[in-house]
Design a protein around this motif. Sequence first.
Motif: not given
Length: 316
Positions: A278, A282, A237, A289, A291
């Motif tokens: 993703e 999570r 990440v 989280y 983006r």
Amino acid sequence: MTSLTLLSRGELLDAMTPRRLTAAIAAGELTRLRIGVYVDTAAWDAAKPEARVVARARALTLSSPAPPVVSHETAAAAHGLALYRADRRRVHVIAPEARPGPAGGVIRHRGELQDADVVEIDGLQATSLTRTVSDVARTASFEQAVTIADAALRQQFVTAPGEYDVDGAAGFRQEVLMIARRSAHGLTRARRVLDFADGRAQLPGESISRIRLREIGFRSIELQVAVPGRGIHPYYVDFGLEDSNAFGEFDGAIKYVDGKMLDGRTSSQALDDEKQREDWIRGTTQRRYARWGWPHIATAADLRTRLDAFSIRPPR
């Protein structure tokens, strides 16, 4: 980075009549970089900005009586480093004090070069990687300089996914700082850039994101955080915002269209794989989280607004 093929007037006249050459230039089929040096316009339009910077430098070399030593952002592009909002229309060179004033399309930096400061890159004379990073760190904006310093460290000291030679990177930064000390100007700026630089930032967007995160108030920012995946390989990440128990990722849209990054997948497959990745992160970490992309990092306020939508905030 794919290089552009330069075409001299003589080479073009070997392949076409003077009238045809004049017509090709007038029709925009050829783009002139310097007097007597051209490039195919379609290839020019499709090229990455860094490739254009290098092409301009090569055109200058072809049209100069003595090969210039390109420097600063131009040398960074020649070394294969990504640029951020750099001057892409003019060529940066270092010239001794005795040299005459600048030519058109050239930024001439006064200064002396030691033998170790100059390298040859595919026939182009350029400042060495350490000298280049030093010059940029002293003179460019913080965002430009960090992007280039990050890229240089990544190129030299990221050996595999999740593997970063911390000691080697520290030695590189010290060498760059020693070069910066030779100059009477910009040492404080260079120190700030080098203290912040980190080769684990994989893209210019990650470098700028890190700057914006710091401006917002995040202090404990981990890069390329490993999260156990479904198989034997972990997921990485971009940002671990440790003081907020959250993850963040810069999502450059290019990875959904770039053939090298797609690795044989269609764009829709890449998007689906990313969504599953993703969801896994999570679910297994229970962390918030977020983006974001280029529109969200124009300013710190833009990124703060984006993170607020995911209830991710720096500690007070």
